[in-house]
Design an enzyme around this catalytic site. Structure first.
Site, mmCIF file in Angstrom:
data_model
loop_
_atom_site.group_PDB
_atom_site.id
_atom_site.type_symbol
_atom_site.label_atom_id
_atom_site.label_comp_id
_atom_site.label_asym_id
_atom_site.label_seq_id
_atom_site.Cartn_x
_atom_site.Cartn_y
_atom_site.Cartn_z
ATOM 1 N N ARG A 118 2.665 -29.136 9.039
ATOM 2 C CA ARG A 118 1.733 -28.499 8.074
ATOM 3 C C ARG A 118 2.322 -27.281 7.373
ATOM 4 O O ARG A 118 1.591 -26.450 6.851
ATOM 5 C CB ARG A 118 0.405 -28.141 8.734
ATOM 6 C CG ARG A 118 -0.329 -29.345 9.281
ATOM 7 C CD ARG A 118 -1.803 -29.078 9.471
ATOM 8 N NE ARG A 118 -2.428 -30.236 10.068
ATOM 9 C CZ ARG A 118 -2.534 -30.436 11.372
ATOM 10 N NH1 ARG A 118 -2.093 -29.531 12.210
ATOM 11 N NH2 ARG A 118 -3.092 -31.529 11.829
ATOM 12 N N LYS A 140 6.394 -25.626 -6.861
ATOM 13 C CA LYS A 140 6.061 -27.045 -7.033
ATOM 14 C C LYS A 140 7.077 -27.855 -6.248
ATOM 15 O O LYS A 140 8.290 -27.718 -6.460
ATOM 16 C CB LYS A 140 6.102 -27.447 -8.507
ATOM 17 C CG LYS A 140 4.853 -27.055 -9.273
ATOM 18 C CD LYS A 140 4.846 -27.693 -10.654
ATOM 19 C CE LYS A 140 3.596 -27.296 -11.416
ATOM 20 N NZ LYS A 140 3.611 -27.788 -12.809
ATOM 21 N N GLU A 182 15.521 -26.686 -20.410
ATOM 22 C CA GLU A 182 14.454 -25.860 -19.792
ATOM 23 C C GLU A 182 14.562 -24.413 -20.275
ATOM 24 O O GLU A 182 13.551 -23.729 -20.423
ATOM 25 C CB GLU A 182 14.543 -25.908 -18.257
ATOM 26 C CG GLU A 182 14.190 -27.249 -17.626
ATOM 27 C CD GLU A 182 12.687 -27.512 -17.483
ATOM 28 O OE1 GLU A 182 11.874 -26.804 -18.101
ATOM 29 O OE2 GLU A 182 12.336 -28.477 -16.755
ATOM 30 N N LYS A 224 8.860 -17.089 -16.030
ATOM 31 C CA LYS A 224 8.185 -18.031 -15.120
ATOM 32 C C LYS A 224 7.391 -17.282 -14.052
ATOM 33 O O LYS A 224 6.254 -17.661 -13.730
ATOM 34 C CB LYS A 224 9.194 -18.981 -14.480
ATOM 35 C CG LYS A 224 8.505 -19.949 -13.531
ATOM 36 C CD LYS A 224 9.058 -21.321 -13.520
ATOM 37 C CE LYS A 224 8.153 -22.251 -12.731
ATOM 38 N NZ LYS A 224 8.725 -23.558 -12.515
ATOM 39 N N GLU A 234 -1.831 -23.939 -11.341
ATOM 40 C CA GLU A 234 -1.968 -24.621 -12.640
ATOM 41 C C GLU A 234 -3.404 -25.022 -12.946
ATOM 42 O O GLU A 234 -3.700 -26.184 -13.229
ATOM 43 C CB GLU A 234 -1.037 -25.842 -12.699
ATOM 44 C CG GLU A 234 -0.757 -26.284 -14.123
ATOM 45 C CD GLU A 234 0.350 -27.317 -14.218
ATOM 46 O OE1 GLU A 234 1.479 -27.028 -13.794
ATOM 47 O OE2 GLU A 234 0.060 -28.417 -14.705
ATOM 48 N N ARG A 238 -0.462 -22.103 -16.609
ATOM 49 C CA ARG A 238 0.807 -22.596 -16.080
ATOM 50 C C ARG A 238 1.192 -23.923 -16.723
ATOM 51 O O ARG A 238 2.375 -24.254 -16.813
ATOM 52 C CB ARG A 238 0.752 -22.737 -14.547
ATOM 53 C CG ARG A 238 2.080 -23.203 -13.981
ATOM 54 C CD ARG A 238 2.204 -23.081 -12.489
ATOM 55 N NE ARG A 238 3.505 -23.597 -12.060
ATOM 56 C CZ ARG A 238 3.995 -23.480 -10.848
ATOM 57 N NH1 ARG A 238 3.308 -22.852 -9.923
ATOM 58 N NH2 ARG A 238 5.172 -23.988 -10.550
ATOM 59 N N ASN A 242 4.804 -26.981 -19.111
ATOM 60 C CA ASN A 242 5.040 -28.422 -19.277
ATOM 61 C C ASN A 242 5.260 -28.812 -20.725
ATOM 62 O O ASN A 242 5.123 -29.990 -21.076
ATOM 63 C CB ASN A 242 3.845 -29.200 -18.719
ATOM 64 C CG ASN A 242 3.936 -29.309 -17.220
ATOM 65 O OD1 ASN A 242 5.001 -29.576 -16.684
ATOM 66 N ND2 ASN A 242 2.833 -29.092 -16.543
ATOM 67 N N HIS A 245 6.889 -32.064 -21.510
ATOM 68 C CA HIS A 245 7.027 -32.808 -20.260
ATOM 69 C C HIS A 245 6.204 -34.092 -20.223
ATOM 70 O O HIS A 245 6.601 -35.048 -19.568
ATOM 71 C CB HIS A 245 6.663 -31.921 -19.067
ATOM 72 C CG HIS A 245 7.751 -30.956 -18.680
ATOM 73 N ND1 HIS A 245 8.327 -30.079 -19.575
ATOM 74 C CD2 HIS A 245 8.382 -30.735 -17.494
ATOM 75 C CE1 HIS A 245 9.255 -29.360 -18.946
ATOM 76 N NE2 HIS A 245 9.311 -29.736 -17.689
ATOM 77 N N HIS A 249 8.341 -36.993 -19.229
ATOM 78 C CA HIS A 249 8.116 -37.758 -17.991
ATOM 79 C C HIS A 249 7.928 -39.239 -18.312
ATOM 80 O O HIS A 249 8.351 -40.105 -17.537
ATOM 81 C CB HIS A 249 6.899 -37.210 -17.246
ATOM 82 C CG HIS A 249 7.157 -35.908 -16.541
ATOM 83 N ND1 HIS A 249 6.164 -35.134 -16.003
ATOM 84 C CD2 HIS A 249 8.312 -35.245 -16.277
ATOM 85 C CE1 HIS A 249 6.685 -34.051 -15.441
ATOM 86 N NE2 HIS A 249 7.988 -34.095 -15.611
ATOM 87 N N HIS A 262 16.342 -35.171 -16.402
ATOM 88 C CA HIS A 262 15.059 -34.527 -16.734
ATOM 89 C C HIS A 262 15.190 -33.650 -17.985
ATOM 90 O O HIS A 262 14.361 -33.722 -18.898
ATOM 91 C CB HIS A 262 14.588 -33.695 -15.536
ATOM 92 C CG HIS A 262 13.344 -32.918 -15.796
ATOM 93 N ND1 HIS A 262 12.130 -33.520 -16.069
ATOM 94 C CD2 HIS A 262 13.118 -31.570 -15.862
ATOM 95 C CE1 HIS A 262 11.214 -32.576 -16.286
ATOM 96 N NE2 HIS A 262 11.785 -31.390 -16.161
HETATM 97 N N1 GLY Z 1 8.169 -26.810 -14.046
HETATM 98 C C1 GLY Z 1 6.879 -26.433 -14.438
HETATM 99 C C2 GLY Z 1 6.170 -25.593 -13.427
HETATM 100 O O1 GLY Z 1 6.769 -25.152 -12.471
HETATM 101 O O2 GLY Z 1 5.006 -25.357 -13.559
#
Ligand code: GLY
Length: 360
Positions: A118, A140, A182, A224, A234, A238, A242, A245, A249, A262
């Site tokens: 956990r 993330k 990025e 960031k 998010e 946040r 993206n 993205h 994606h 990516h």
């Molecule tokens: N890579 C996008 C984020 O960390 O929210």
């Protein structure tokens, strides 16, 4: 040395940015929990950095696991390999995992750390530009599903991030360029000054100018850290991170994980987001041209793969994590440094824009 702090209350942590620090115990010592440490790397990072890392950790009961390299490895099966090692070596909750590698290693190792017993401590040692400016920061973690990128995961913050500029010297040029996608993203989201600086300095970054790389990583991580501190899970802003993205994606999933990196996929994705923003009346045409030219100057793709169809895009985009009750939120732009979230965009215009871009 530049040190930033991600301010998240009791989960706050530092990001250290300097050269030749990946094997300097003084950076790790105060963040390692317990005496058992598992270093998770892949076949690329093992070759360059594992030996020195294990030597640095010789006072700990340290084990390592070397994963096969590449986005196609970002699966639950690979996470299971880490659980197997942790069980085999009798790791308990008082242990630390170290992610030594790029975004794939960081995401997999972080997810193993989030879920083993956990949740245990982990440290990010990102060795690619993409991981240093983005994926190692913000907690993330996760793996891909065959039908969608990063669909299985957890938020789990690292104990610290150790970004060593000297590790970028071993990076293949294609990976360096992918990382710059990025980087450019941060300028486009809300840092126009940085975007203009980048346009004057991209070639120096490609030539691995250490001071400019350190400035770049510090600037991106600062941006960031601010966004993550305001919206860790998010629920709102946040999602701006993206930008490009949802399009990107879709490309990664359609092309098979790892065939487009990516960074390559989101470079094309950001150009598509800019084009759709202009078609929607939000963005001036000359800014679309500027965005496309910036990615071109790095040698990144600015168009989606010719063998994808608009319907395939629509289908994959509507599986995005930003879909709620069948409504997709897209990150659009009204200026350089002016990204915003929209869930009221014109869906039919999106379909038409995709059709015009792909000719099918
Ligand atoms: N890579 C996008 C984020 O960390 O929210």
């Amino acid at each position: 040395m530049n040190a930033l702090q991600v301010e998240l209350g009791e989960r706050s942590y530092p990001i250290y940015i300097d050269s030749n620090i990946y094997n300097d115990l003084s950076y790790f010592q105060k963040h390692i929990r317990g005496n058992k440490v598992l270093v998770v790397c892949d076949s690329n990072t093992a070759q360059h950095y594992l030996q020195a890392t294990l030597a640095m950790l010789s006072d700990y009961q340290c084990q390592s696991i070397t994963l096969s390299a590449g986005e196609s490895q970002k699966t639950l099966d690979t996470v299971s390999q880490i659980y197997d090692a942790l069980m085999q070596y009798k790791f308990d909750r008082n242990c630390t995992l170290i992610a030594l590698g790029g975004g794939v290693v960081g995401d997999i190792c972080g997810f193993a750390a989030a879920t083993f017993q956990r949740g245990v401590t982990f440290i990010q040692v990102p060795t690619t530009l993409l991981a240093q400016v983005d994926s190692s920061v913000g907690g993330k973690t996760g793996v891909n599903h065959p039908l969608g990128k990063n669909m299985i995961g957890a938020f789990h913050q690292p104990a610290c991030v150790i970004a060593d500029m000297s590790t970028l010297r071993s990076l293949p040029p294609r990976e360096l360029k992918a990382g710059l996608a990025e980087v450019i993203k941060y300028g486009l989201i809300d840092d126009a000054e940085f975007y203009h600086w980048l346009n004057d300095n991209l070639q120096d970054l490609l030539a691995l100018d250490t001071d400019k790389l350190a400035y770049t990583v510090t600037r991106c991580c600062g941006n960031k850290a601010r966004i993550v501190a305001a919206d860790e899970r998010e629920s709102g802003q946040r999602a701006l991170l993206n930008l490009g993205h949802t399009f990107g994606h879709a490309i990664e999933t359609a092309m098979g994980y790892g065939n487009w990196l990516h960074g390559e996929a989101i470079a094309a994705g950001m150009c598509m987001a800019a084009r759709f923003s202009a078609n929607s009346g939000f963005l001036a045409e000359e800014i679309v041209d500027s965005v496309v030219n910036t990615f071109k100057s790095v040698g990144l793709p600015t168009e989606p793969p010719a063998d994808m169809t608009s319907e395939q895009f629509m289908d994959l985009m509507y599986r995005d994590k930003k879909v709620r009750d069948n409504v997709l939120t897209l990150v659009l732009m009204n200026d350089v440094g002016g990204a915003f979230l929209s869930s009221t965009f014109d869906t039919e215009l999106l379909r038409t824009t995709l059709f015009q871009t792909l000719n099918k």
